[in-house]
Design a protein around this motif. Structure first.
Motif, PDB file in Angstrom:
ATOM      1  N   CYS A   1       4.253  -5.451 -59.360  1.00 48.38           N
ATOM      2  CA  CYS A   1       4.111  -4.577 -60.524  1.00 48.38           C
ATOM      3  C   CYS A   1       4.450  -3.132 -60.182  1.00 48.38           C
TER       4      CYS A   1
ATOM      5  N   TYR B   1      -5.995   0.822 -58.045  1.00 48.05           N
ATOM      6  CA  TYR B   1      -7.131  -0.112 -57.983  1.00 48.05           C
ATOM      7  C   TYR B   1      -6.707  -1.559 -58.247  1.00 48.05           C
ATOM      8  N   CYS B   2      -5.428  -1.823 -58.381  1.00 53.14           N
ATOM      9  CA  CYS B   2      -4.955  -3.119 -58.907  1.00 53.14           C
ATOM     10  C   CYS B   2      -5.510  -4.336 -58.154  1.00 53.14           C
TER      11      CYS B   2
ATOM     12  N   VAL C   1      -2.298 -10.294 -64.119  1.00 52.40           N
ATOM     13  CA  VAL C   1      -2.127  -9.965 -62.698  1.00 52.40           C
ATOM     14  C   VAL C   1      -0.926  -9.036 -62.468  1.00 52.40           C
ATOM     15  N   CYS C   2       0.167  -9.237 -63.195  1.00 53.38           N
ATOM     16  CA  CYS C   2       1.333  -8.355 -63.078  1.00 53.38           C
ATOM     17  C   CYS C   2       1.760  -8.009 -64.506  1.00 53.38           C
ATOM     18  N   ASP C   3       1.898  -6.727 -64.788  1.00 52.04           N
ATOM     19  CA  ASP C   3       2.133  -6.323 -66.177  1.00 52.04           C
ATOM     20  C   ASP C   3       3.416  -6.939 -66.739  1.00 52.04           C
TER      21      ASP C   3
ATOM     22  N   HIS D   1       3.914  -0.579 -61.888  1.00 50.02           N
ATOM     23  CA  HIS D   1       2.931   0.415 -62.349  1.00 50.02           C
ATOM     24  C   HIS D   1       2.080   0.968 -61.195  1.00 50.02           C
ATOM     25  N   ASP D   2       1.893   0.145 -60.155  1.00 52.98           N
ATOM     26  CA  ASP D   2       1.294   0.632 -58.905  1.00 52.98           C
ATOM     27  C   ASP D   2      -0.084   1.290 -59.086  1.00 52.98           C
ATOM     28  N   CYS D   3      -0.921   0.706 -59.918  1.00 50.88           N
ATOM     29  CA  CYS D   3      -2.270   1.269 -60.100  1.00 50.88           C
ATOM     30  C   CYS D   3      -3.017   1.191 -58.768  1.00 50.88           C
TER      31      CYS D   3
ATOM     32  N   LYS E   1      -0.092  -1.958 -69.932  1.00 53.60           N
ATOM     33  CA  LYS E   1      -0.240  -0.494 -69.863  1.00 53.60           C
ATOM     34  C   LYS E   1       1.093   0.157 -70.238  1.00 53.60           C
TER      35      LYS E   1
ATOM     36  N   PHE F   1       3.914  -5.312 -53.011  1.00 55.29           N
ATOM     37  CA  PHE F   1       3.644  -5.651 -54.408  1.00 55.29           C
ATOM     38  C   PHE F   1       4.261  -4.667 -55.422  1.00 55.29           C
TER      39      PHE F   1
HETATM   40  S1  SF4 Z   1      -0.845  -5.504 -62.700  1.00 60.73           S
HETATM   41 FE1  SF4 Z   1      -1.962  -4.129 -64.012  1.00 60.73          FE
HETATM   42  S2  SF4 Z   1      -3.428  -3.108 -62.674  1.00 60.73           S
HETATM   43 FE2  SF4 Z   1      -1.855  -4.048 -61.379  1.00 60.73          FE
HETATM   44  S3  SF4 Z   1      -0.361  -2.445 -60.995  1.00 60.73           S
HETATM   45 FE3  SF4 Z   1       0.317  -3.604 -62.765  1.00 60.73          FE
HETATM   46  S4  SF4 Z   1      -0.510  -2.564 -64.562  1.00 60.73           S
HETATM   47 FE4  SF4 Z   1      -1.585  -1.836 -62.776  1.00 60.73          FE
END
Ligand code: SF4
Length: 377
Positions: free
Chosen positions: A35, A41-42, A89-91, A37-39, A122, A55
């Motif tokens: 993903c 806390y993911c 799990v993955c956007d 988005h690289d949050c 997101k 990831f």
């Molecule tokens: S899967 Fe969700 S929490 Fe994880 S990096 Fe992507 S958007 Fe963020």
């Protein structure tokens, strides 16, 4: 710089052992692995998901996913239409989707077969697909949810660097409702990181913004799960960006059980009070099929919602929870089980919960079991 790797996956849909009581999904589909988005806390970095180490840098694109799903549904006689969740799990709407359209293809297959969908993202790219999401909702049920853990765009840029800013996510939610008010929408406030996202007024602003965006619900789970690779990544990123808060988080939230318990209870109370104050539901309404599962699902929804309320209030909730799970997993109408005196024999059912639900059970299921498709209104 993200790298895409196109890959064919043999299996695309995962059937859950128990229907999820947050999102009401029976199946999960991930159009991408990894993903952008690289949050920080993911949870996707947790070992149990078997993701690759880079990831956020390598995203595997599941070409052929829609065709594989179509084939699976056509061949899988046991696959009753039920909620498919994407984005857990993955956007499913990360930037790769603008290029490859895997998620859209999957949605079209779900619509074709009358499967409902719960979409959690997101990214405001989801508004591109409102035509098909609305069609799914018309045929069965669709829910669009955005994860929003803070309404502070600046803070989110550090916590969720690749995602749409929260202001754009909330605007996208407004657009979903404007396009089709019958689509259920909501915000998932999961996680809420202590010392970063719980400043004075932050919770209230999040709830108020959710309400202003026209949402039907706000699901919350304050705190952060801390597991293997996910925990080490979060701590590393926090220390680099927020050294002071990192210190507090480690010393208090991680090391002090009493502090963590009190913080969690108080933050839950704050969220619940703010939602109640604005008339915002804290649970999503579930998909209710019109077939033999109709009463099972409706009764399970009540039990699982009660379990949640009891849990929030610090009460004994497990009896309701496991009874709810058992009822929704029955392969026959609960009315039939009850009619032959088998209610108390359902695995996971206590005598007290059986007595509570008896009045909710219709005398006969009647012809409902033969009606396919459409959910409740
Ligand atoms: S899967 Fe969700 S929490 Fe994880 S990096 Fe992507 S958007 Fe963020």
């Amino acid at each position: 710089m993200v790298r895409y790797e196109v890959k064919e996956f043999k299996s695309i849909v995962n059937k859950l052992k128990f229907i999820d009581s947050w999102f009401w999904c029976a199946y999960t589909v991930n159009p991408y692995n990894g993903c952008y988005h690289d949050c920080i806390y993911c949870d996707g970095r947790t070992r149990k998901y078997n993701m690759h180490a880079d990831f956020e840098e390598t995203v595997y694109v599941k070409v052929g996913a829609a065709e594989a799903l179509d084939k699976k549904i056509r061949q899988g006689r046991a696959m009753l239409p039920d909620v498919v969740s994407m984005g857990g799990v993955c956007d499913a709407y990360q930037p790769a989707e603008a290029e490859y359209g895997i998620t859209r293809g999957i949605l079209e297959v779900l619509h074709k077969h009358g499967f409902p969908a719960f979409l959690l993202t997101k990214s405001d790219l989801i508004t591109r697909d409102l035509d098909v999401i609305s069609a799914i909702n018309q045929r069965s049920w669709a829910t669009v949810a955005f994860t929003v853990t803070t309404v502070d765009d600046g803070l989110a840029r550090v916590l969720e660097p690749g995602a749409s800013p929260p202001s754009r996510r909330l605007e996208a939610l407004r657009r979903v409702k404007a396009r089709d008010p019958r689509i259920q929408t909501g915000v998932c406030a999961m996680p809420i990181i202590p010392f970063l996202e719980d400043a004075d007024g932050a919770i209230e602003s999040l709830v108020a913004s959710t309400k202003e965006a026209g949402c039907d619900f706000l699901l919350f789970a304050p705190g952060v799960s801390m597991r293997d690779e996910q925990a080490s990544y979060l701590l590393r990123k926090m220390e680099a960006a927020f050294p002071k808060e990192h210190g507090l988080f480690v010393d208090k939230y991680l090391k002090d059980d009493a502090f963590r318990a009190t913080w969690t209870r108080e933050t839950n109370d704050k969220l619940l009070a703010a939602c109640k104050g604005l008339g915002l539901a804290v649970r999503a309404r579930r998909f209710i099929p019109a077939d033999h599962r109709k009463h099972n699902y409706a009764i399970a929804e009540r039990l699982l919602n009660e379990a949640y309320e009891l849990q929030l209030a610090g009460g004994r909730w497990k009896g309701h929870f496991w009874a709810g799970q058992a009822v929704q997993m029955l392969r026959e109408p609960v009315a039939d089980v009850h009619a032959r005196g088998g209610l108390r024999g359902i695995k996971g059912m206590t005598a007290a919960v059986a007595a509570e639900i008896e009045p909710w059970i219709p005398a006969r299921q009647g012809l409902d079991r033969f009606i396919p498709g459409k959910a409740r209104e």
